[in-house]
Design a protein around this motif. Sequence first.
Motif, short mmCIF file in Angstrom:
data_model
loop_
_atom_site.label_atom_id
_atom_site.label_comp_id
_atom_site.label_asym_id
_atom_site.label_seq_id
_atom_site.Cartn_x
_atom_site.Cartn_y
_atom_site.Cartn_z
N HIS A 1 4.86 2.48 15.73
CA HIS A 1 5.09 1.05 15.85
C HIS A 1 5.62 0.74 17.25
O HIS A 1 6.58 1.36 17.69
N ILE A 2 4.96 -0.21 17.90
CA ILE A 2 5.33 -0.62 19.25
C ILE A 2 5.46 -2.14 19.28
O ILE A 2 4.55 -2.85 18.82
N GLU B 1 17.17 -7.09 19.66
CA GLU B 1 17.27 -6.70 18.25
C GLU B 1 15.91 -6.35 17.67
O GLU B 1 15.77 -5.39 16.92
N ARG B 2 14.90 -7.12 18.04
CA ARG B 2 13.54 -6.85 17.54
C ARG B 2 13.06 -5.48 18.03
O ARG B 2 12.51 -4.71 17.25
N PHE B 3 13.26 -5.19 19.30
CA PHE B 3 12.83 -3.90 19.83
C PHE B 3 13.61 -2.76 19.19
O PHE B 3 13.03 -1.75 18.79
N ILE B 4 14.92 -2.91 19.09
CA ILE B 4 15.76 -1.83 18.53
C ILE B 4 15.40 -1.54 17.08
O ILE B 4 15.35 -0.39 16.66
N THR B 5 15.13 -2.57 16.31
CA THR B 5 14.88 -2.38 14.88
C THR B 5 13.43 -2.07 14.54
O THR B 5 13.17 -1.48 13.50
N ARG B 6 12.48 -2.44 15.39
CA ARG B 6 11.08 -2.31 15.01
C ARG B 6 10.29 -1.28 15.82
O ARG B 6 9.26 -0.80 15.36
N SER B 7 10.73 -0.96 17.03
CA SER B 7 9.97 -0.03 17.86
C SER B 7 10.30 1.41 17.49
O SER B 7 11.45 1.77 17.27
N GLU B 8 9.27 2.25 17.42
CA GLU B 8 9.46 3.66 17.14
C GLU B 8 9.46 4.50 18.41
O GLU B 8 9.73 5.69 18.36
#
Length: 141
Positions: free
Chosen positions: A3-4, A47-54
């Motif tokens: 997920h990116i 927050e979006r990057f920290i929680t959603r990016s792998e």
Amino acid sequence: MTHIVCPHCQGVNRVPERRLAEEPKCGKCRRPLFNATPIALNGAGFERFITRSELPLLVDFWAPWCGPCRMMAPAFEQAARRLEPRVQLIKLNTEEEQAVAARYGIRSIPTLILFRGGAEIARVSGAMDAAGLVAWTTKQL
């Protein structure tokens, strides 16, 4: 699949790991997922990057009034060209996002934090050159 988060529209994309180096594009906005430049984010974007990016995220906590931060900015951009697509580089202005800086205990800037899977895995304070940034990040991974 990895997920990116798209740096342009913040849509979440699933990309096969073997295709990361093939200049993947966002399924939502069709723009490149990697630009070889750091991504400037506000608190919500962070927050979006920290929680959603792998992908691992290297975050530069900085402020516009900070001389060492301004001196390190070109090196951080050079490091982005060398570390992408293995790592996404993010800049967070601590002057504008004081709550995020407080949550991570940022006491001096520049401070770099490397995240993986939403968790902090390494931290260092002080300006570095591009080679130092790449070497430190690679060592931590």
